[in-house]
Design an enzyme around this catalytic site. Structure first.
Site: not given
Length: 315
Positions: A119, A220, A284
């Site tokens: 992230s 992602e 995630h």
């Protein structure tokens, strides 16, 4: 399709493997989070490891886990600490880009060790790749993933990668319960780089932007609807970051319908005639598989395989 060999690329340095009964340090370089210290200690002890929690983990400064000075100090201290064998981040959120121009990359390079997160942590992966040149790991966060009781492949993948159970020539395991999609077939050799797509785009135009020359791009994301994924990919294309790629591995794009995503990926990458494999369970998602960023890999989108072409840790 022409396959360019990996020997034209210089591999990022492997890092020391996580030893048995080693110590894992936890830092919070991005957002704040409440750590159940006793639960974390018990979790690590049950798997044969110690845990060292750095002070900033317990601080909070609005949407940040402590001030920039606190978070930077912990990052440097965790790498420099000879008792710490690997570093895992508490959580993502926001905050790592604020540190990039203050990091002592020479210190990190001298004390290279497994560094794990995803992230917002993508900004650190990109900067370490560019300025310290060692392999880092797009993998679980302590709170959301390891202590969050995610599916077993999350933990298995994490320890297999850091302990050195996966050598050069190993095909990375992917759970059959989660089908992959071959968007564009073909084989690519290159250095696996990337992470969170929004964070990759946010660093464009800075000294810390992704170096895509000969890379296999991994992306992602979460909380980004399809049109925003389109916008982010278009931004990368217009910035000249897609034309030099060798292949693309797409992780979890949470909340976006698979067929719609694959149509967008085909529209984006088909003109480039490079292999694209979508649906890899990293990001995630549950499970969240660990990937070695900066490592040389072989992506076979037709066979739906990702193979290591170097050792990512050394004993």
């Amino acid at each position: 399709m022409t396959v360019r060999p990996s020997h034209t690329l210089i591999a990022h340095r492997a890092v020391p493997a996580l030893p048995s009964e080693g110590t894992i340090g936890v830092i919070a370089p991005a957002g704040p989070g409440a750590l159940d210290t006793e639960k974390a200690l018990q979790w690590m002890r049950a798997r044969g490891y110690g845990l060292k929690v750095f002070p900033g983990v317990y601080e909070k400064d609005g949407y940040l886990a402590g001030s920039d000075d606190v978070r930077l100090r912990d990052l440097h201290a965790a790498f420099a600490d000879p008792e710490v064998d690997a570093i895992i981040c508490l959580r993502g959120g926001y905050g790592t880009p604020r540190l990039l121009d203050r990091i002592n990359y020479d210190l990190l390079s001298r004390h290279a060790k497994p560094f794990v997160g995803y992230s917002d942590i993508t900004a650190l992966h990109l900067a370490i790749s560019r300025y310290a040149g060692f392999v880092t790991f797009h993998g679980p966060l302590l709170n959301a993933d390891l202590l969050g009781d995610k599916e077993p492949p999350t933990v298995t993948s994490f320890f297999a990668m850091l302990r050195g159970q996966l050598k050069s020539g190993s095909v990375l395991s992917h759970p059959a319960a989660y089908p992959l999609s071959t968007v564009e077939p073909g084989i690519a050799h290159g250095r696996l780089l990337g992470g969170n797509l929004a964070m990759i785009a946010a660093t464009l135009g800075t000294p810390y932007e992704i170096d895509v020359e000969g890379a296999v791009l991994f992306i992602e994301d979460i909380n980004e609807p399809l049109y925003r994924i389109d916008r982010l990919l278009t931004q990368m294309r217009l910035a000249g970051k897609l034309a030099r790629l060798r292949g693309v591995l797409v992780g979890d794009i949470a909340g976006v319908e698979v067929d719609a995503l694959n149509r967008l990926l085909k529209q984006t990458f088909e003109p480039l005639r490079i292999p694209v494999l979508s649906g890899w369970r990293s990001g995630h998602c549950d499970p969240n598989l660990t990937l070695p960023l900066g490592a040389l890999v072989r992506l076979d989108a037709g066979k739906q395989e990702l193979l290591l072409e170097q050792d990512v840790v050394i004993r």
